[in-house]
Structure formats: structure tokens, C-alpha cells
Design a protein around this motif. Structure first.
Motif, PDB file in Angstrom:
ATOM      1  N   PRO A 232      17.272  52.280  49.957  1.00  0.00           N
ATOM      2  CA  PRO A 232      16.133  51.803  49.156  1.00  0.00           C
ATOM      3  C   PRO A 232      16.574  51.216  47.816  1.00  0.00           C
ATOM      4  N   GLY A 233      15.606  50.641  47.103  1.00  0.00           N
ATOM      5  CA  GLY A 233      15.846  50.213  45.736  1.00  0.00           C
ATOM      6  C   GLY A 233      16.071  51.416  44.841  1.00  0.00           C
ATOM      7  N   PRO A 234      16.722  51.225  43.697  1.00  0.00           N
ATOM      8  CA  PRO A 234      17.051  52.352  42.812  1.00  0.00           C
ATOM      9  C   PRO A 234      15.864  53.222  42.430  1.00  0.00           C
ATOM     10  N   ALA A 235      14.677  52.635  42.238  1.00  0.00           N
ATOM     11  CA  ALA A 235      13.523  53.439  41.829  1.00  0.00           C
ATOM     12  C   ALA A 235      13.082  54.411  42.918  1.00  0.00           C
ATOM     13  N   HIS A 236      13.444  54.144  44.167  1.00  0.00           N
ATOM     14  CA  HIS A 236      13.011  54.986  45.280  1.00  0.00           C
ATOM     15  C   HIS A 236      14.155  55.775  45.913  1.00  0.00           C
ATOM     16  N   GLN A 237      15.353  55.686  45.336  1.00  0.00           N
ATOM     17  CA  GLN A 237      16.489  56.348  45.968  1.00  0.00           C
ATOM     18  C   GLN A 237      16.435  57.869  45.883  1.00  0.00           C
ATOM     19  N   SER A 238      15.752  58.415  44.896  1.00  0.00           N
ATOM     20  CA  SER A 238      15.648  59.869  44.804  1.00  0.00           C
ATOM     21  C   SER A 238      15.114  60.462  46.095  1.00  0.00           C
ATOM     22  N   TRP A 239      14.134  59.815  46.702  1.00  0.00           N
ATOM     23  CA  TRP A 239      13.471  60.353  47.887  1.00  0.00           C
ATOM     24  C   TRP A 239      14.261  60.030  49.155  1.00  0.00           C
ATOM     25  N   TRP A 240      15.087  59.033  49.105  1.00  0.00           N
ATOM     26  CA  TRP A 240      16.035  58.776  50.203  1.00  0.00           C
ATOM     27  C   TRP A 240      17.085  59.885  50.231  1.00  0.00           C
ATOM     28  N   LEU A 241      17.592  60.279  49.063  1.00  0.00           N
ATOM     29  CA  LEU A 241      18.562  61.363  49.004  1.00  0.00           C
ATOM     30  C   LEU A 241      17.949  62.692  49.434  1.00  0.00           C
ATOM     31  N   LEU A 242      16.634  62.826  49.284  1.00  0.00           N
ATOM     32  CA  LEU A 242      15.922  64.019  49.752  1.00  0.00           C
ATOM     33  C   LEU A 242      15.522  63.914  51.217  1.00  0.00           C
ATOM     34  N   GLN A 243      15.928  62.829  51.872  1.00  0.00           N
ATOM     35  CA  GLN A 243      15.662  62.582  53.294  1.00  0.00           C
ATOM     36  C   GLN A 243      14.176  62.385  53.573  1.00  0.00           C
ATOM     37  N   ASN A 244      13.482  61.744  52.628  1.00  0.00           N
ATOM     38  CA  ASN A 244      12.051  61.508  52.805  1.00  0.00           C
ATOM     39  C   ASN A 244      11.733  60.084  53.245  1.00  0.00           C
ATOM     40  N   LEU A 245      12.585  59.122  52.955  1.00  0.00           N
ATOM     41  CA  LEU A 245      12.289  57.723  53.253  1.00  0.00           C
ATOM     42  C   LEU A 245      13.581  56.922  53.285  1.00  0.00           C
ATOM     43  N   SER A 246      13.457  55.656  53.658  1.00  0.00           N
ATOM     44  CA  SER A 246      14.587  54.731  53.574  1.00  0.00           C
ATOM     45  C   SER A 246      14.052  53.315  53.430  1.00  0.00           C
ATOM     46  N   GLY A 247      14.898  52.436  52.903  1.00  0.00           N
ATOM     47  CA  GLY A 247      14.621  51.010  52.913  1.00  0.00           C
ATOM     48  C   GLY A 247      13.702  50.463  51.852  1.00  0.00           C
ATOM     49  N   PHE A 248      12.691  51.194  51.422  1.00  0.00           N
ATOM     50  CA  PHE A 248      11.661  50.624  50.556  1.00  0.00           C
ATOM     51  C   PHE A 248      12.235  50.230  49.189  1.00  0.00           C
ATOM     52  N   GLY A 249      11.802  49.061  48.699  1.00  0.00           N
ATOM     53  CA  GLY A 249      12.240  48.600  47.383  1.00  0.00           C
ATOM     54  C   GLY A 249      13.571  47.885  47.402  1.00  0.00           C
ATOM     55  N   GLY A 250      14.203  47.802  48.546  1.00  0.00           N
ATOM     56  CA  GLY A 250      15.495  47.134  48.664  1.00  0.00           C
ATOM     57  C   GLY A 250      15.314  45.749  49.270  1.00  0.00           C
ATOM     58  N   PRO A 251      16.398  45.185  49.767  1.00  0.00           N
ATOM     59  CA  PRO A 251      17.742  45.763  49.770  1.00  0.00           C
ATOM     60  C   PRO A 251      18.415  45.639  48.397  1.00  0.00           C
ATOM     61  N   VAL A 252      19.378  46.523  48.177  1.00  0.00           N
ATOM     62  CA  VAL A 252      20.174  46.496  46.961  1.00  0.00           C
ATOM     63  C   VAL A 252      21.436  45.698  47.242  1.00  0.00           C
ATOM     64  N   SER A 253      21.794  44.822  46.347  1.00  0.00           N
ATOM     65  CA  SER A 253      22.996  44.007  46.565  1.00  0.00           C
ATOM     66  C   SER A 253      24.245  44.873  46.477  1.00  0.00           C
ATOM     67  N   GLU A 254      25.304  44.442  47.160  1.00  0.00           N
ATOM     68  CA  GLU A 254      26.564  45.175  47.075  1.00  0.00           C
ATOM     69  C   GLU A 254      27.092  45.167  45.643  1.00  0.00           C
ATOM     70  N   ARG A 255      26.844  44.091  44.940  1.00  0.00           N
ATOM     71  CA  ARG A 255      27.268  44.047  43.533  1.00  0.00           C
ATOM     72  C   ARG A 255      26.608  45.149  42.729  1.00  0.00           C
ATOM     73  N   LEU A 256      25.285  45.310  42.887  1.00  0.00           N
ATOM     74  CA  LEU A 256      24.595  46.342  42.120  1.00  0.00           C
ATOM     75  C   LEU A 256      25.038  47.738  42.559  1.00  0.00           C
ATOM     76  N   MET A 257      25.275  47.925  43.853  1.00  0.00           N
ATOM     77  CA  MET A 257      25.768  49.222  44.304  1.00  0.00           C
ATOM     78  C   MET A 257      27.097  49.561  43.636  1.00  0.00           C
ATOM     79  N   ARG A 258      27.980  48.573  43.553  1.00  0.00           N
ATOM     80  CA  ARG A 258      29.270  48.831  42.910  1.00  0.00           C
ATOM     81  C   ARG A 258      29.076  49.159  41.435  1.00  0.00           C
ATOM     82  N   GLU A 259      28.218  48.414  40.778  1.00  0.00           N
ATOM     83  CA  GLU A 259      28.001  48.659  39.349  1.00  0.00           C
ATOM     84  C   GLU A 259      27.329  50.008  39.107  1.00  0.00           C
TER      85      GLU A 259
END
Length: 769
Positions: A232-259
Motif C-alpha cells: 500500500p501507500g505509506p499512509a496505509h502501510q500500518s494496516w498492511w503490517l497488521l495484516q488487515n489490507l494490501s494495495g490501497f493508496g499505492g503503488p509505491v515507487s521503488e525509488r520511494l521504497m529505497r528512500e
């Protein structure tokens, strides 16, 4: 964040060739090198031993042996940031032999000495001096350091304090989403400085947590592009890490993931430099769709629905593939974030399906994988709803587990030792949900419970856990809750708030004292039983004549007498003009005015409803005009403080995009969290719309006020036509707002005192109380 030009290792290499090294070499001082070498030779704590209260300055994350020194430079640098005009009047002395989590403060005027067992403890000693000797506050947010004399006062007699509990944990899993998913390193650094100043020693680090998943899963049959769509996008990643959702607000670029990974690594290093423990996400089995089909021997369990989202699948931790994936995950995480002694995991959070999985065996396998990568590491699990279950606890070594109790101050008749079988736990508080700007907390409950719970004969209380879903609100609550771990007490509720009023504005003031006594008796004396936060505002609610709250899961009525906040506003407006220049005073004044207006919404709306039902068009128009005037004033007064601006939130999100399309995508990620939260099924069926409501300038005017204006127009039309009002598709209305890219000021404007006075003038006076 600033574009540093640095790249993570293996960025252009196949996953199997990625070297396990840090992305950037940093200058190393001789003292830091010595500290690192000492840490390396230290043995990791044995299983069953008391968990370390803080990591060492070394990246290995273990504590120094008794008597080993440490580099005070990181604490000195933090002191320079916190007290730029007075830092040179402090001498910081490394004193690890003093005992774990101990500081001593002494000194004459202008020459204060603080000795401490870690860099963070040195800063805690500085915080104690500011609070108890200098009479100043560095809060979250707002400070009164501008009121400090040029020459700091002497310490009457040396004072030594030791922490009452080894674990002082901070940050909810949701904090990165609700407090600011696009913050800069400097903003995170400020947060760390404040946490150390207030005695915290364990901090959850979530930023960049997607990167180890993205790297490791490429070894298990997924392309980089598939994973980008899943994350997901950074604003929604908390709930992805809690195994509640995936994908929403993304995709996140590989550049941003690295940063983001690089940013997370810097945050972890910053914590280590102060002797604090970076608490990193652990791996407990979250996988993308189709994992079993791509990996022979894997067994996955569909996790069903979470608030309208399809939850990611769960890889059975007892299956042989789990250990391989966990090892790959921890190796990738180590390469970027280094090692730690504490990891956060909450399997089956807020539901989830166990299928045929043996939960105890699964928990044991999760802990075994963690210990294979990080021998003896502590597993931190959130105490929330029914978790952790007896089945999970039965499968693990609970001496290497810490339960972060999110319900300590919410319900009554709690017996944590019986409930969790004697597993160590930290007394926690979640007094803020979704980033609501509401004032208040069950602070009296903290004082009533912490001492007695700790003094029980079979007590398993081993810490405190500062867990608001969003930080940066309610500075009094932050100060008081963190004081629990350092004040032998008992703490007197009334006396504590009286002292807070003095240091908050830098010197005694009768009006300030009266204001904080009103706030103490009102929003800071709410009781346990059902709620741990105060009610939110009807101005931010989806329009309805029967609206009782904005967020579906929040209180539906006032939890304290509204007059207390109204009277506090009157007192704050009369504070000595000489004390009005501090950021602490300005924030408190604006926040109290905002809360007084918000409380008045609960008086106005029933009147509007009565006028509508009586078909009294003239009165309906008068009252709805009053409502809309109040919302205009609300937007103006919040616009005068830098902590209450939508423009800042949006500008941070857009700054992370490399082009217009990416900027728009991240702005939607940030806007949607505040409004629709997710897709229509989530917003409506999952009742998550407005979960993260907050009274911010820009958000009030562009979403909330427009929403109410549209609703009142429909009702007005219905009265005129003597017909039923037209239906409004509120999700479509809110989704249109979330898709906007309009700009808003990211700097405050207007005179806070003048605007707060205008609020007071617009409200009826409060009865004496």
C-alpha cells in the motif's frame, strides 16, 4: 525527505546477490568505535533474562557490560537541538556503572551536571531538571524554553532517579499512518529527542518496513512489479503490517521504497546512538496472493475480511517454507536497519482466520524464526480485544515476550496476571484514535492503577506503553503518562496539573492555574469503563440531524461537563501578556478554543434538528447560519497554529513524488486516510469514513464545511418545497475531495489570541463550576 543521492546496497543486483551491509558509511569517532567494539564482545541476554531496557550505541543492538562507557555525543547533539541557547550550561557524563536507567542531576547556577547510564537517560535527567528545577516544559507540541533565564538555576541538592520499570515503550502501530507517513528525518529526530527527554527507551520504527518484504519475496516467485502493486501507500502501510489490507493508496515507487528504507535505517541508528532500542517489525507470515501455488510445501490460510478489505493470506508458520521466508526477511531487514533486541508482531490482529493451523505451534514457530535471526530477542505483542490469546501464549517462551496493553485504562475489573498467565506486560494507554484533535484522557485512571498494579504480590507489570493511535496532541497527557515510570509517587492528580500549569508557560500565573484546573476536572478526569478517549466533534461528522459523533467507533456523547473547557478558555485569554509568546501557550489557547467550539456543536445541532422538525424555516436558517459561521471561525482559529494545518500534511505527501502523477498518487493516499479511509466498501460497510477526522484548517473549510453546507441546502429546499430531502451520496462527495490536488497554506496565519477571543465572544458564557 531530502534527496541524498545515496542508494541502498543491491539496488541493481539480483536479490540473491544483495550484500548484507549498510547503505552508507558514516564517519566514526574513536569514542563511538570503542563503544561499538565493547558492544560486540558483550553477550546477548540469555533467554529468560530480563529484557534489556535499551539497546547499545552499537548496531548489534545489545547492551554494554556494566562499567563500559558510551559516547555522549548523540545526547549532546540532541541537547543542542532541544535547548540551543542553554545547552552549553550542561555537562553530560556517561555513568553506566550507576545502574540501569539511572540519572543524577547536580550543579550550580549556569553549570548543571547530568550523569546517566545511557545517552537517553542523560536527556531524561535534563528533562527532570527542566520540569522540577528550571520550571520549563518541552512538550509535544509546544514549549516554554523562551522563558528560561539566561543563566540556568542551581540544583539545590543532587538528585538521583531510576526508572521504576525496565520497559518504557512508545508508538502505536498506527502512529506512522495517522501522525504523518511522509515526515522528514528531522521530524522523526525531533520525536526521538522528545521521547528520550521524557524517559522512553523503546521506540517502534515502521518507516521503510515494506522494503524487506519487497526484497525477500522476490526470492519466492514474485516480480518487483507484482510486489509494488501489493504494497500500500505509506499512509496505509500500518494496516498492511497488521495484516488487515494490501494495495490501497499505492503503488509505491521503488525509488520511494529505497528512500523510506534509508530513512528508517537512519531513525534506527539515531535511537541506537542514544542507547534506545529501535523496535522493528517482525515477520509472522503475511504473504501476497498465490503464495502456496508458487512455493511447494507452503500452506496458506485466507484471512477473510477486515472492514471491507480482503486481508492478505497467512503462511502457516509451521510449514517448512515459513522458516526460509522469515530468514530471508530478517536478512534483508538487517542489511538496512541493523539488528535489534525487540520486534513487534500481532498475528491475527482484529480477527483473521486460523483455519486448521495450531495457533500455539504457529506462535512457537514465529518465535523460533525470530530467535534464529536474533537470539533471545523480545517479541512485543499488542494487548487488544482478545489478543494475545491463551493459545498463542501457550506456544511461546513468555519470558521473551512483552504484552503492550492497549486497554489498561479503558475497562474496569482488569486482572492482567490472570488474563495472560503471568506474562510480562506494559501498562498502556490509547487516548487518541485516528488523530482526532479532541482534548482529554483518563489520566486519573493511570494514577489509580499504575502503583497498585505494580505493587501486587504476583505483579507482571514490567513497563509503560505510550500507544495513542496518533501522537502530537494532548501534551499534558504525554507528560503525565511518561512521568509514571520515573516518579516513585504516589502522584497527586491536582498537584501535578498545578505544577504543569507553571512550567508550561514558564512561571506561575493565576489564570493559567485556573485554566488547567478546569481542564483537569473536565477532559483530563474522564473515567474508565467503556472509553479511553473523549468524544470527537460534530462539525467533522458526516451530516445528519441525529449525528452523535464523527467516527463510528468513538464516544457518542460528552464524557465531561462542557463548561470546563469553556471556562478554561476564558482563563487562558487572561494569562499575563508576558507569558503569551511561547509556542506552548499559543497551542494550548488555540486548542482550547477549538475544543470549546467543537463542544458547542453538540448544543447547536439538536436546536437545528428541532427547528427542521417544527418546519420553522426562519429559525432553521438562523441556526444553520450560526453553525456555518462557527465553522468559518473554527477554520480560522486552527489556521493560526502550525500543528493544525492540512497544508502541511499534503505538502509532505507531494514532496515524495518524482513527477506529477506520483505526487497526485501520494496526495490521494494522504487525503483518503482523513476522509473515505479506503474504498467504498471500507468507508460504508466497514464504517471507516471519518475515522481519522481532525479539526485542521483547510480540512474544515474544504471538506467539513462544504459537506454541511450541501446538507443544509438540501434540508432548506425540502422545507421550502414541503417535500422529503434529496439523498446525497456522501461517499462520492468525500471521494471527490480525496481526489483533489488543491493547495492549502503550510504556515500559520492570524493572531491566535485575537481569534481565540473571537471564539469566546461567539460562545455563550459557561456557568460557574
Amino acid at each position: 525527505m531530502p534527496r541524498s543521492g545515496r542508494r541502498l546496497p543491491g539496488t541493481h543486483l539480483p536479490a540473491t546477490r544483495r550484500p548484507a551491509t549498510r547503505p552508507v558509511a558514516r564517519p566514526v569517532t574513536l569514542a563511538a568505535l570503542c563503544a561499538t567494539l565493547l558492544a560486540v564482545v558483550c553477550a546477548a541476554p540469555a533467554p529468560g533474562a530480563t529484557a534489556p531496557g535499551a539497546g547499545s550505541p552499537a548496531r548489534a543492538g545489545v547492551r554494554l557490560l556494566p562499567g563500559a562507557t558510551f559516547d555522549t555525543a548523540p545526547a549532546r547533539a540532541a541537547l543542542e537541538r532541544l535547548l540551543p541557547r542553554h545547552a552549553r550550561q550542561f555537562t553530560l557524563v556517561a555513568d553506566p556503572a550507576a545502574g540501569a536507567d539511572t540519572f543524577t542531576v547536580s550543579g550550580t547556577a549556569g553549570a548543571i551536571t547530568v550523569r546517566g547510564s545511557t545517552g537517553a537517560t542523560l536527556l531524561t535527567g535534563v528533562g527532570w531538571y527542566l520540569q522540577h528545577v528550571a520550571g520549563a516544559d518541552i512538550g509535544w507540541p509546544g514549549d516554554s524554553i523562551g522563558m528560561l533565564p539566561a543563566r540556568l538555576p542551581a540544583v539545590p541538592a543532587p538528585v538521583t532517579r531510576s526508572a521504576l520499570v525496565p520497559h518504557r515503550y512508545a508508538l502505536n502501530d498506527t502512529d506512522d499512518g495517522y501522525s504523518g507517513p511522509y515526515r522528514t528525518f528531522e521530524e522523526h529526530q525531533r520525536q526521538i529527542d522528545l521521547l528520550a527527554l521524557h524517559g522512553i527507551n523503546e521506540v517502534f520504527v515502521q518507516v521503510g518496513a515494506e522494503y524487506p518484504y519487497h526484497r525477500a519475496l522476490q526470492r519466492f516467485g514474485y516480480s518487483a512489479e507484482e510486489l509494488r502493486q501489493w504494497i500500500p501507500g505509506p499512509a496505509h502501510q500500518s494496516w498492511w503490517l497488521l495484516q488487515n489490507l494490501s494495495g490501497f493508496g499505492g503503488p509505491v515507487s521503488e525509488r520511494l521504497m529505497r528512500e523510506r528504507a534509508e530513512l528508517g535505517g537512519r531513525i534506527a541508528d539515531q535511537l541506537r546512538g542514544l542507547g534506545m532500542t529501535p523496535v522493528l517489525p517482525g515477520y509472522f507470515g503475511t504473504v501476497p496472493p498465490g503464495f502456496a501455488a508458487r512455493n511447494a510445501g507452503a500452506a496458506t490460510v485466507a484471512q477473510g475480511d477486515w472492514a471491507g478489505f480482503d486481508r492478505p493470506d497467512w503462511l502457516d508458520p509451521a510449514s517448512p517454507v515459513f522458516a526460509k521466508l522469515a530468514a530471508a526477511y530478517y536478512a534483508e531487514q538487517r542489511a538496512v536497519f541493523g539488528d535489534s533486541t525487540m520486534y513487534r508482531m500481532s498475528p491475527l490482529h482484529e480477527g483473521g482466520q486460523t483455519g486448521s493451523v495450531d495457533v500455539g505451534a504457529a506462535a512457537g514457530a514465529i518465535q523460533a524464526a525470530l530467535h534464529a535471526a536474533h537470539p533471545g530477542a523480545l517479541w512485543a505483542v499488542l494487548g487488544w480485544q482478545d489478543d494475545p490469546t491463551p493459545e498463542l501464549l501457550a506456544g511461546v517462551d513468555t519470558s521473551r515476550l512483552l504484552i503492550l496493553d492497549g486497554l489498561s485504562d479503558r475497562y474496569n475489573r482488569l486482572d492482567r496476571e490472570t488474563r495472560w498467565g503471568g506474562a510480562p506486560y506494559a501498562m498502556g494507554t490509547i487516548y487518541n484514535f485516528g488523530g482526532h484533535t479532541t482534548v482529554g484522557a483518563n489520566t486519573s485512571v493511570w494514577l489509580e492503577r499504575f502503583g497498585p498494579w505494580r505493587a501486587k504480590g504476583n505483579s507482571a507489570l514490567a513497563g509503560i506503553a505510550y500507544l495513542p493511535e496518533a501522537t502530537g496532541t494532548n501534551p499534558a497527557a504525554f507528560d503525565l503518562f511518561t512521568d509514571l515510570a520515573w516518579d516513585a509517587g504516589p502522584i497527586d492528580h491536582r498537584a501535578w496539573f498545578a505544577g504543569f500549569a507553571v512550567r508550561r508557560y514558564g512561571r506561575p500565573d493565576a489564570e493559567a492555574a485556573a485554566a488547567w484546573e478546569e481542564l483537569r476536572k473536565g477532559p483530563y478526569s474522564t473515567s474508565s469503563g467503556l472509553w479511553s478517549e473523549s468524544q470527537d466533534s460534530l462539525f467533522s461528522a458526516r451530516p445528519s440531524l441525529s449525528a452523535a459523533g464523527a467516527a463510528h467507533w468513538s464516544p457518542k456523547s460528552m464524557r465531561y461537563p462542557a463548561g470546563s473547557v469553556r471556562r478554561a478558555l476564558d482563563h487562558l485569554l487572561k494569562v499575563d501578556p508576558a507569558l503569551r509568546g511561547s509556542s506552548a501557550y499559543r497551542f494550548d489557547l488555540v486548542d482550547t478554543a477549538r475544543q470549546a467550539l467543537a463542544n458547542h456543536s453538540r448544543v447547536l445541532l439538536p436546536r437545528i434538528k428541532a427547528a427542521y422538525e417544527a418546519k420553522d424555516l426562519a429559525r432553521f436558517r438562523t441556526l444553520t447560519a450560526e453553525w456555518q459561521d462557527a465553522m468559518r471561525l473554527l477554520d480560522q482559529v486552527t489556521g493560526s497554529d502550525p500543528n493544525l494545518l492540512l497544508g502541511t500534511w499534503l505538502a509532505r505527501a507531494r514532496s515524495q513524488g518524482a513527477d506529477r502523477a506520483e505526487q497526485d498518487r501520494y496526495e490521494y493516499d494522504a487525503r483518503s486516510l482523513l476522509s473515505v479511509w479506503g474504498r467504498r466498501s471500507t468507508s460504508e460497510g466497514g464504517f471507516l469514513h471519518d475515522y481519522a477526522n481532525r479539526e485542521w484548517s483547510g480540512l474544515v473549510s474544504e471538506l467539513y464545511a462544504r459537506r454541511w453546507a450541501a446538507y443544509f441546502a438540501v434540508l432548506d429546499e425540502a422545507l421550502v418545497r414541503k417535500a422529503q430531502p434529496r439523498e446525497i451520496d456522501w461517499h462520492a462527495f468525500e471521494e471527490e475531495w480525496a481526489r483533489r490536488t488543491t493547495r492549502h497554506p503550510d504556515r500559520p496565519g492570524g493572531d491566535p489570541h485575537r481569534l481565540a477571543a473571537a471564539v469566546a465572544a461567539a460562545l455563550p458564557p459557561a456557568a460557574a463550576g
